[in-house]
Motif scaffolding. Structure first.
Motif, short mmCIF file in Angstrom:
data_model
loop_
_atom_site.label_atom_id
_atom_site.label_comp_id
_atom_site.label_asym_id
_atom_site.label_seq_id
_atom_site.Cartn_x
_atom_site.Cartn_y
_atom_site.Cartn_z
N PHE A 251 -53.87 0.14 36.42
CA PHE A 251 -53.56 0.24 37.85
C PHE A 251 -52.08 0.53 38.05
O PHE A 251 -51.70 1.42 38.84
CB PHE A 251 -53.98 -1.06 38.54
N PHE A 252 -51.23 -0.19 37.32
CA PHE A 252 -49.79 0.01 37.44
C PHE A 252 -49.40 1.44 37.07
O PHE A 252 -48.69 2.12 37.81
CB PHE A 252 -49.07 -1.00 36.55
N LEU A 253 -49.88 1.91 35.92
CA LEU A 253 -49.51 3.25 35.47
C LEU A 253 -50.17 4.34 36.30
O LEU A 253 -49.64 5.44 36.42
CB LEU A 253 -49.84 3.40 33.99
N LEU A 254 -51.33 4.04 36.89
CA LEU A 254 -51.95 4.99 37.82
C LEU A 254 -51.03 5.26 39.00
O LEU A 254 -50.90 6.41 39.45
CB LEU A 254 -53.28 4.43 38.32
N THR A 255 -50.41 4.22 39.53
CA THR A 255 -49.54 4.42 40.70
C THR A 255 -48.37 5.35 40.36
O THR A 255 -47.88 6.06 41.23
CB THR A 255 -49.00 3.08 41.23
N PHE A 256 -47.94 5.34 39.10
CA PHE A 256 -46.92 6.29 38.66
C PHE A 256 -47.49 7.70 38.62
O PHE A 256 -46.89 8.66 39.11
CB PHE A 256 -46.41 5.91 37.27
N ALA A 257 -48.67 7.84 38.00
CA ALA A 257 -49.29 9.16 37.88
C ALA A 257 -49.56 9.78 39.24
O ALA A 257 -49.33 10.98 39.46
CB ALA A 257 -50.60 9.04 37.09
N ALA A 258 -50.03 8.96 40.19
CA ALA A 258 -50.35 9.47 41.52
C ALA A 258 -49.11 9.83 42.32
O ALA A 258 -49.22 10.52 43.36
CB ALA A 258 -51.18 8.43 42.28
N ALA A 259 -47.94 9.39 41.87
CA ALA A 259 -46.70 9.80 42.55
C ALA A 259 -46.42 11.28 42.35
O ALA A 259 -45.73 11.89 43.18
CB ALA A 259 -45.52 8.97 42.04
N VAL A 260 -46.95 11.87 41.29
CA VAL A 260 -46.69 13.29 41.01
C VAL A 260 -47.23 14.18 42.13
O VAL A 260 -46.48 14.99 42.70
CB VAL A 260 -47.24 13.68 39.63
N PRO A 261 -48.53 14.10 42.51
CA PRO A 261 -48.97 14.92 43.64
C PRO A 261 -48.34 14.52 44.96
O PRO A 261 -48.20 15.36 45.86
CB PRO A 261 -50.49 14.71 43.66
#
Length: 405
Positions: free
Chosen positions: A94-104
């Motif tokens: 969940f934590f690292l997903l929030t980083f990944a979703a920052a890209v779009p």
């Protein structure tokens, strides 16, 4: 409860969950920053786009991206998933997903007001599911032996503690390619060389977006430690000093412009992510101040000289300031400048360059193929009408529209 032998597994789960929630809240900041910067006919689109991108990011990162980056998937039964660590691996996702979703979310600000909705969601799926985790795994999981090679050749791996390059520079340079392929908003630049202003629609909303991002950023940086016993107060102080440095530099150089002030703080935070755990606080102040200056000068240069209609200035803010943050580790992380040491300038330059190359190539392939196959830009009539009505069939101010009718 923290015992004499250290935190219990549940403590780390709760700690990282709070970090994930803080970074998740930053997506509201991205939404309001874009909402306040675009014109009134594009405000609904900004809100829907950021949340929809997060949903697509969650699906592709869960099923594909996280496995590419870390070799981990979540297809076992509940007993296997929770195990002795009380589900820490899942909250880490969940934590690292929030980083990944920052890209779009970063890309969204650059292509605002003229991008088609569904093709952008398709781009998000490919970028978050394939391109971003490829580089993420290289830096944060040691994939393909590149970090080991940096260490062997130059004495230290590429250091990016919280994502100046992995998240921000990658997102910013992906956005640059998308902005270039889309072209400027109709009416932004005249054939005679004139530049037609398209001022922000709502400065208070722009400021609110910046404030939400600033608050969430302390989860972004501090909780990148991912374990209670690894938390450093240094990261918090460096984040604070960098945001102040960026804001004050933008305040001075931008002559009090509120857009520069609020984005200058974000520029400082973008730049400090990489080295927030190894630089001295005065070094963090300098890193942030330089980032604030970079944003003010490059935003004007991009809009007026390059004539690239990067609506929120995401390439200067995230792309260039993120790259600066990666390189700055090799300067201010040195013991001679009060840093913790254990860094290599060559590794920082090469690691940053690798991230930019992967981002641009991936973005060129994804947006280039989408442009040729399904199209990525609204047609002239829909762009004139505005994405709120053309895509979502509702405006941000329906009562006013009814009165005008």
């Amino acid at each position: 409860m923290i015992t004499a032998s250290g935190p219990l597994p549940g403590d780390n789960v709760f700690f990282l969950l709070m970090g994930a929630i803080l970074v998740f809240a930053m997506h509201g900041g991205f939404a309001f920053l874009e909402l306040g910067t675009v014109r009134r006919r594009s405000q609904v689109n900004a809100l829907v786009k950021i949340l929809s991108d997060f949903g697509i990011s969650t699906i592709v990162y869960f099923f594909i991206g996280y496995h590419i980056a870390y070799g981990i998937s979540f297809f076992g039964d509940v007993q296997q998933l929770t195990g002795s660590d009380q589900g820490f691996a899942m909250v880490r996702f969940f934590f690292l997903l929030t980083f990944a979703a920052a890209v779009p979310a970063i890309i969204s600000g650059g292509i605002a007001e003229r991008a088609r909705f569904v093709p952008q969601l398709m781009a998000t799926a490919f970028l978050v599911g394939l391109v971003y985790p490829f580089y993420e795994g290289i830096v944060w999981n040691g994939n393909y032996g590149i970090q080991a090679w940096f260490t062997h050749q130059f004495g230290a791996p590429f250091h990016d503690f919280a994502g100046s390059v992995v998240v921000h520079a990658v997102g910013g340079w992906m956005a640059l390619i998308a902005v270039w392929l889309l072209g400027p908003r109709r009416g932004r630049y005249g054939r005679d060389g004139s530049i037609h202003p398209m001022p922000p629609s709502n400065i208070p909303f722009l400021a609110l977006g910046s404030w939400i991002l600033i608050i969430g950023w302390f989860g972004f940086n501090v909780m990148s430690a991912q374990q209670l016993q690894a938390v450093q107060g240094l990261v918090a102080l460096n984040s604070l000093m960098a945001l102040v440095g960026g804001m004050l530099a933008a305040l001075a150089l931008g002559k009090g412009d509120p857009g520069f002030v609020h984005n200058g703080a974000l520029a400082g935070l973008v730049a400090i992510c990489a080295g927030s755990d190894v630089v001295q606080p005065i070094g963090a102040l300098a890193i942030g101040a330089i980032a604030g200056a970079i944003f003010v000068y490059l935003f004007t240069f991009v809009q007026h000289r390059l004539r690239l209609d990067d609506v929120l200035g995401v390439w200067p803010l995230h792309g260039v300031c993120g790259a600066w943050g990666g390189i700055a580790v090799g300067i201010f992380g040195l013991r001679a400048l009060g840093g913790a040491g254990g860094v290599s300038m060559v590794s920082q330059i090469l690691g940053t360059a690798l991230g930019l190359a992967i981002a641009m190539l991936g973005s060129l392939l994804v947006y280039g193929l989408l442009r040729k196959s399904v199209g990525i830009r609204l047609d002239e009539e829909d762009e004139y009408l505005g994405p709120d009505l053309a895509i979502h069939h509702v405006s941000a101010y329906p009562e006013e529209d009814i009165q005008k009718a």
